[in-house]
Scaffold this active site. Structure first.
Site, short mmCIF file in Angstrom:
data_model
loop_
_atom_site.label_atom_id
_atom_site.label_comp_id
_atom_site.label_asym_id
_atom_site.label_seq_id
_atom_site.Cartn_x
_atom_site.Cartn_y
_atom_site.Cartn_z
CG HIS A 108 -1.85 1.16 1.31
ND1 HIS A 108 -2.47 1.70 0.20
CD2 HIS A 108 -2.26 1.91 2.37
CE1 HIS A 108 -3.24 2.71 0.58
NE2 HIS A 108 -3.12 2.87 1.89
CG ASP A 191 -6.61 1.39 -0.43
OD1 ASP A 191 -6.92 0.23 -0.72
OD2 ASP A 191 -6.42 1.77 0.75
CD GLU A 195 -9.05 1.82 2.95
OE1 GLU A 195 -8.26 0.86 2.88
OE2 GLU A 195 -8.76 2.89 3.51
CD GLU A 227 -36.04 -7.83 4.99
OE1 GLU A 227 -35.60 -7.59 3.85
OE2 GLU A 227 -36.52 -8.93 5.31
CD GLU A 231 -32.85 -10.49 3.15
OE1 GLU A 231 -33.00 -9.99 2.01
OE2 GLU A 231 -33.78 -10.99 3.79
#
Length: 330
Positions: A108, A191, A195, A227, A231
């Protein structure tokens, strides 16, 4: 224009007579060290004594040493500690051992791009960034496959930085899948942006807002959790495997229509405008300076954010519901 490298573009001979020092035996460090060793390369590992990672390195057949020893012995020095400690490790243990012709390596670009680490001009500085966690880097290698990687050259003192980097990527198994050329600037800024606005910041706030809206309207917290959070994995897994269009083809027509007609009302022009502001903060170094200052000042805000998040109702409900799902327990 996209530059993509594969196995035929890389030669392990560029690392044959070199010793690779992996500084930090966390998840990514472990995956990289094991793959490089199994590719026939000479690997030494640095980890703090008497830590779980130190013990794991011993179990894996390494004889871990301190960072200074690893940097002294290593020809290729890969720093895989967390961003906020890399500069200190570099200054205390690595800098004095950076002899001419060595390679300083990252997965990174934060500390190089924001000049927290300023290497001498006579060493190669490059990046190989697998686009997956260390456990996946390891498991794909063991299956004869690989995780795609990014490659970036910041400093080419020897004239062989790219060839050495691609050899390293091949040792990881990355060239089996493909290695995309980028820059430290591009990797770091995209990156951080991803994020903050989508993967962590955006998603977590969206989930909490949806949960709170349902609960405040009188619905059961447990139903709201299912919900708006539970999921989510189904949808992200479908997007991960098939793309956004592929996900839409695999949910109900009702869900797909709701996606088209209501989604832009939630993440619309206002959200995109705020994303553009955040991107500018990343590009200007404002976020980096803020994060560096936060660490220097004892992480008071960070620790408060972390503690407050633990106390959000969605975490209490989630803990109870996850106990009903034995397949989640490891």
């Amino acid at each position: 224009m996209l530059k993509l490298y594969h196995d035929n573009d890389a030669d392990l001979m560029f690392l044959k007579d070199k010793k690779i020092a992996i500084i930090g035996y966390g998840i990514q460090g472990r995956g990289q060290a094991l793959n490089l060793r199994d590719s026939g390369l000479n690997v030494i590992v640095s980890e703090m004594a008497d830590t779980p990672n130190y013990k794991k390195a011993i179990e894996d057949g390494f004889k871990p040493v301190d960072a200074s020893t690893a940097a002294k012995e290593g020809d290729v020095i890969q720093i895989l500690t967390q961003d906020h400690v890399q500069a200190a490790v570099y200054k205390q243990s690595i800098k004095k051992h950076l002899e001419k012709g060595k390679s300083l390596v990252f997965s990174h670009g934060f500390n190089i791009h924001f000049k927290q680490i300023v290497p001498p001009p006579d060493v190669d500085v490059w990046m190989i960034a697998p686009k997956g966690p260390g456990a996946l880097v390891r498991s794909q290698y063991q299956e004869g496959k690989g995780v795609p990687c990014l490659v970036a050259i910041y400093q080419d003192a020897t004239g062989n930085a790219l060839k050495t980097a691609l050899a390293y990527a091949k040792g990881l198994g990355g060239t089996r899948a493909g290695v995309i050329e980028t820059t430290f600037k591009e990797e770091t800024e995209t990156d951080l942006f991803g994020e903050q606005t989508v993967l962590c910041g955006g998603v977590s706030e969206l989930v909490k807002a949806g949960y709170e809206t349902l609960v405040e309207a009188g619905y059961q917290p447990e139903i709201a959790y299912f919900e708006c959070l539970h999921e989510l994995k189904l949808i992200t897994d479908l997007i991960y495997q098939y793309g956004i269009i592929g996900m839409r083809q695999r949910v109900s027509d009702t869900a797909e229509y709701g996606d088209y007609t209501r989604g832009p009302r939630i993440i619309g022009a206002k959200a995109k405008k705020e994303m553009q502001k955040i991107l500018k903060e990343v590009q200007s170094g404002k976020f980096a300076r803020e994060w560096i200052r936060e660490n220097k000042n004892g992480r008071l805000n960070f620790n408060k954010f972390r503690e407050d998040s633990k106390n959000h109702p969605i975490e209490k409900v989630g803990e109870k519901l996850r106990n009903m799902m034995p397949w989640m327990k490891h």
